[in-house]
Scaffold this motif. Sequence first.
Motif, PDB file in Angstrom:
ATOM      1  N   SER A 130      -3.808   0.925   7.699  1.00  0.00           N
ATOM      2  CA  SER A 130      -3.086   0.300   8.888  1.00  0.00           C
ATOM      3  C   SER A 130      -2.102   0.269   9.603  1.00  0.00           C
ATOM      4  O   SER A 130      -0.756   1.024   9.214  1.00  0.00           O
ATOM      5  CB  SER A 130      -3.546  -1.229   8.390  1.00  0.00           C
ATOM      6  N   ARG A 131      -1.907  -0.151  11.122  1.00  0.00           N
ATOM      7  CA  ARG A 131      -0.251   0.288  11.911  1.00  0.00           C
ATOM      8  C   ARG A 131      -0.553  -0.631  12.734  1.00  0.00           C
ATOM      9  O   ARG A 131      -0.722  -1.163  13.098  1.00  0.00           O
ATOM     10  CB  ARG A 131      -0.929   1.714  13.271  1.00  0.00           C
ATOM     11  N   LYS A 140     -12.611  -8.038   9.549  1.00  0.00           N
ATOM     12  CA  LYS A 140     -12.031  -8.382  10.598  1.00  0.00           C
ATOM     13  C   LYS A 140     -11.506  -7.386  11.663  1.00  0.00           C
ATOM     14  O   LYS A 140     -11.347  -6.040  10.845  1.00  0.00           O
ATOM     15  CB  LYS A 140     -10.975  -9.576  10.343  1.00  0.00           C
ATOM     16  N   MET A 141     -11.118  -7.303  13.176  1.00  0.00           N
ATOM     17  CA  MET A 141     -10.635  -5.719  13.945  1.00  0.00           C
ATOM     18  C   MET A 141      -9.218  -5.648  13.303  1.00  0.00           C
ATOM     19  O   MET A 141      -8.299  -6.696  13.551  1.00  0.00           O
ATOM     20  CB  MET A 141     -11.550  -5.326  15.330  1.00  0.00           C
ATOM     21  N   LYS A 142      -8.470  -4.757  13.180  1.00  0.00           N
ATOM     22  CA  LYS A 142      -7.632  -4.296  12.311  1.00  0.00           C
ATOM     23  C   LYS A 142      -6.549  -2.527  13.736  1.00  0.00           C
ATOM     24  O   LYS A 142      -7.913  -2.680  14.264  1.00  0.00           O
ATOM     25  CB  LYS A 142      -7.055  -3.915  11.708  1.00  0.00           C
ATOM     26  N   ALA A 143      -5.333  -3.161  13.751  1.00  0.00           N
ATOM     27  CA  ALA A 143      -5.328  -1.893  14.561  1.00  0.00           C
ATOM     28  C   ALA A 143      -4.420  -0.836  13.236  1.00  0.00           C
ATOM     29  O   ALA A 143      -4.100  -0.732  12.622  1.00  0.00           O
ATOM     30  CB  ALA A 143      -3.627  -2.293  15.093  1.00  0.00           C
ATOM     31  N   GLY A 144      -5.266   0.411  13.779  1.00  0.00           N
ATOM     32  CA  GLY A 144      -4.756   1.727  12.978  1.00  0.00           C
ATOM     33  C   GLY A 144      -6.006   3.349  12.944  1.00  0.00           C
ATOM     34  O   GLY A 144      -6.422   2.717  13.993  1.00  0.00           O
ATOM     35  N   PHE A 145      -6.327   3.625  11.708  1.00  0.00           N
ATOM     36  CA  PHE A 145      -7.128   4.292  11.855  1.00  0.00           C
ATOM     37  C   PHE A 145      -7.728   3.959  10.817  1.00  0.00           C
ATOM     38  O   PHE A 145      -8.018   3.218  10.233  1.00  0.00           O
ATOM     39  CB  PHE A 145      -6.624   5.799  11.386  1.00  0.00           C
ATOM     40  N   ARG A 146      -9.478   4.719  10.679  1.00  0.00           N
ATOM     41  CA  ARG A 146     -10.311   5.522   9.023  1.00  0.00           C
ATOM     42  C   ARG A 146      -9.222   6.726   8.671  1.00  0.00           C
ATOM     43  O   ARG A 146     -10.156   6.780   9.460  1.00  0.00           O
ATOM     44  CB  ARG A 146     -11.419   4.858  10.138  1.00  0.00           C
ATOM     45  N   LEU A 147      -9.482   6.212   7.790  1.00  0.00           N
ATOM     46  CA  LEU A 147      -8.340   7.829   6.605  1.00  0.00           C
ATOM     47  C   LEU A 147     -10.314   7.718   6.020  1.00  0.00           C
ATOM     48  O   LEU A 147     -10.646   7.163   4.702  1.00  0.00           O
ATOM     49  CB  LEU A 147      -7.904   7.123   5.873  1.00  0.00           C
ATOM     50  N   LEU A 148     -10.882   8.942   6.554  1.00  0.00           N
ATOM     51  CA  LEU A 148     -12.255   9.422   6.116  1.00  0.00           C
ATOM     52  C   LEU A 148     -11.706  10.517   5.049  1.00  0.00           C
ATOM     53  O   LEU A 148     -10.782  11.328   5.192  1.00  0.00           O
ATOM     54  CB  LEU A 148     -13.064  10.348   7.112  1.00  0.00           C
ATOM     55  N   THR A 149     -12.277   9.956   3.727  1.00  0.00           N
ATOM     56  CA  THR A 149     -11.647  11.001   3.077  1.00  0.00           C
ATOM     57  C   THR A 149     -12.743  11.627   2.594  1.00  0.00           C
ATOM     58  O   THR A 149     -13.923  11.029   1.947  1.00  0.00           O
ATOM     59  CB  THR A 149     -10.948  10.501   1.817  1.00  0.00           C
ATOM     60  N   LEU A 150     -12.816  13.371   1.354  1.00  0.00           N
ATOM     61  CA  LEU A 150     -13.924  13.521   0.852  1.00  0.00           C
ATOM     62  C   LEU A 150     -13.158  14.257  -0.080  1.00  0.00           C
ATOM     63  O   LEU A 150     -11.980  15.133  -0.233  1.00  0.00           O
ATOM     64  CB  LEU A 150     -13.976  15.465   1.704  1.00  0.00           C
ATOM     65  N   GLY A 151     -13.418  13.900  -1.561  1.00  0.00           N
ATOM     66  CA  GLY A 151     -13.018  13.659  -2.211  1.00  0.00           C
ATOM     67  C   GLY A 151     -14.278  14.908  -3.563  1.00  0.00           C
ATOM     68  O   GLY A 151     -15.080  14.348  -3.343  1.00  0.00           O
ATOM     69  N   TRP A 152     -13.623  15.522  -4.570  1.00  0.00           N
ATOM     70  CA  TRP A 152     -14.692  15.963  -5.926  1.00  0.00           C
ATOM     71  C   TRP A 152     -14.024  15.397  -6.902  1.00  0.00           C
ATOM     72  O   TRP A 152     -12.719  14.707  -7.554  1.00  0.00           O
ATOM     73  CB  TRP A 152     -13.968  17.258  -6.075  1.00  0.00           C
ATOM     74  N   THR A 153     -14.587  14.822  -8.373  1.00  0.00           N
ATOM     75  CA  THR A 153     -14.607  14.433  -8.822  1.00  0.00           C
ATOM     76  C   THR A 153     -16.417  15.410  -9.717  1.00  0.00           C
ATOM     77  O   THR A 153     -16.619  15.728  -9.656  1.00  0.00           O
ATOM     78  CB  THR A 153     -14.723  12.662  -9.833  1.00  0.00           C
ATOM     79  N   LEU A 204       1.824   5.111  -4.172  1.00  0.00           N
ATOM     80  CA  LEU A 204       2.854   6.536  -3.174  1.00  0.00           C
ATOM     81  C   LEU A 204       2.471   6.628  -2.283  1.00  0.00           C
ATOM     82  O   LEU A 204       2.584   7.180  -1.170  1.00  0.00           O
ATOM     83  CB  LEU A 204       1.482   7.940  -3.073  1.00  0.00           C
ATOM     84  N   ASN A 205       2.461   5.021  -1.851  1.00  0.00           N
ATOM     85  CA  ASN A 205       3.243   4.557  -0.131  1.00  0.00           C
ATOM     86  C   ASN A 205       2.657   5.528   1.445  1.00  0.00           C
ATOM     87  O   ASN A 205       2.622   5.397   2.144  1.00  0.00           O
ATOM     88  CB  ASN A 205       4.741   4.517   0.154  1.00  0.00           C
ATOM     89  N   LEU A 206       1.787   5.586   0.943  1.00  0.00           N
ATOM     90  CA  LEU A 206       0.491   5.370   1.737  1.00  0.00           C
ATOM     91  C   LEU A 206       0.050   5.007   2.977  1.00  0.00           C
ATOM     92  O   LEU A 206      -0.241   3.823   2.491  1.00  0.00           O
ATOM     93  CB  LEU A 206      -0.900   6.092   1.226  1.00  0.00           C
ATOM     94  N   GLY A 207       0.600   5.142   4.235  1.00  0.00           N
ATOM     95  CA  GLY A 207       0.519   4.599   5.454  1.00  0.00           C
ATOM     96  C   GLY A 207       2.264   3.801   5.647  1.00  0.00           C
ATOM     97  O   GLY A 207       2.136   2.910   6.615  1.00  0.00           O
ATOM     98  N   SER A 208       2.822   2.996   4.293  1.00  0.00           N
ATOM     99  CA  SER A 208       3.699   2.300   4.584  1.00  0.00           C
ATOM    100  C   SER A 208       5.317   3.066   4.514  1.00  0.00           C
ATOM    101  O   SER A 208       6.155   2.818   5.368  1.00  0.00           O
ATOM    102  CB  SER A 208       4.061   1.682   3.085  1.00  0.00           C
ATOM    103  N   GLU A 209       5.174   4.367   4.380  1.00  0.00           N
ATOM    104  CA  GLU A 209       6.669   5.235   4.303  1.00  0.00           C
ATOM    105  C   GLU A 209       6.931   6.186   5.198  1.00  0.00           C
ATOM    106  O   GLU A 209       7.953   6.556   6.152  1.00  0.00           O
ATOM    107  CB  GLU A 209       6.437   5.902   3.234  1.00  0.00           C
ATOM    108  N   CYS A 210       5.862   6.480   6.575  1.00  0.00           N
ATOM    109  CA  CYS A 210       5.823   6.792   7.608  1.00  0.00           C
ATOM    110  C   CYS A 210       5.689   6.000   9.018  1.00  0.00           C
ATOM    111  O   CYS A 210       4.852   5.489   9.014  1.00  0.00           O
ATOM    112  CB  CYS A 210       4.414   7.741   7.336  1.00  0.00           C
TER     113      CYS A 210
END
Length: 397
Positions: A64-65, A84-97, A291-297
């Motif tokens: 969100s932004r 509901k709709m919000k302003a921002g982006f979709r963070l599409l992530t590929l991970g391994w486990t 880790l402040n994803l989305g809030s520190e930048c």
Amino acid sequence: MQAHTGRLNEKFGKNTVYRFLNSAKTNWERLICTISERIINGTLRCLTEPDRKDAFIIDDTLFSRTGGKKTQLCSRVFDHVEMKMKAGFRLLTLGWTDGDTFVPVLGRLLGSSSGKNIIGPRDKTDARSLAGKRRAQALRKAPDVAVEMLRAALKAGHRAKYVLFDTWFSTPRGILRITRECRLHVIAMIKKAPKVFSEFEGEKKNLRQIYGACRKRCGRTRFLLSVTVSILEDGKAVIPARIVCVRNRNNRKDRIAFICTDMLLSEEEIVTVYGKRWKIEVFFKTCKSMLNLGSECHSLSYDALTAHVSLVFIRYMFLSLQKRLCDDGRSFGELFFSVVDEIADISFDNAVRLIIDLLLQSVKEVFCFTDSKLDMLADDFHRKLPPCYRRALKCSA
């Protein structure tokens, strides 16, 4: 923050950092993909057996932004949590486990593929440059970007046996593209949509029709249904798959269905491997809360936001690696490697409960016991167990 508080002892100022983050020439995707490949193949793989069922996981979360009208490519995206709709982006992530450790491999900030939902400005960038390609990918549909991310990860040296994702990416077209282009098996949760069909016993049916045409398993069995179907493409059966239905723990009248393209896996293995998908949900929660994803930048540049996401991913990689090296005894030397057991996919109490369920199912089929008799048998067996086992089973229940 060091520059703001006067503790920065380096030979550069904060404007140098801002220029570095805003640089459109830094290939952040290649950086995090290379670091994750070194961590996984260089350290984590030697801690498990070669036949370990590792997997790629694909999922997205809301980035969100506030003040999105001034952020480049900011869009109105749908939040599946608040619906509901919000302003921002979709963070599409590929991970391994591997079932214990989760490592992010790639991440992309996606705007809306529909131009009417884009509320941020679009800067004019050369389409041949790295920044231009990055912005073009941000406006594509998520299933297409997910396949591209898988191909990029495989090209960089990553490997896994399965690809896991939930219902948002579970379409016949997406499953076929992954199995053909990436040559990986898929385990996914199926949509209960009336227009998603598979071929079952020579007929075209959706999930509800398949479930209604089969004889359900009753009693204490863990699986309500297990059938073989064929995934359709243009009305033709292409590849075989297995559909497994289990009860929804939150709603006993509801059911959850999984589809698996690996016909050699049993029902228990399908459910166990898909359970590893929860690792990416923990990853999203950790990045946002700690880790402040989305809030520190607070930058308005799409390049700076991409750099911010990449740096958060790199932090999580090192923290995840450090935690694994501290928890796994085999990381301390060959002596522990020979005496410490493999990290279990399921806990001991869940394994005991699984054995008991299978025993009761066999008793019911052989001796024709009713459900009430089975309950009495299970209660009597539970009372005769040692106190430590009773406490463990009670906590897991």
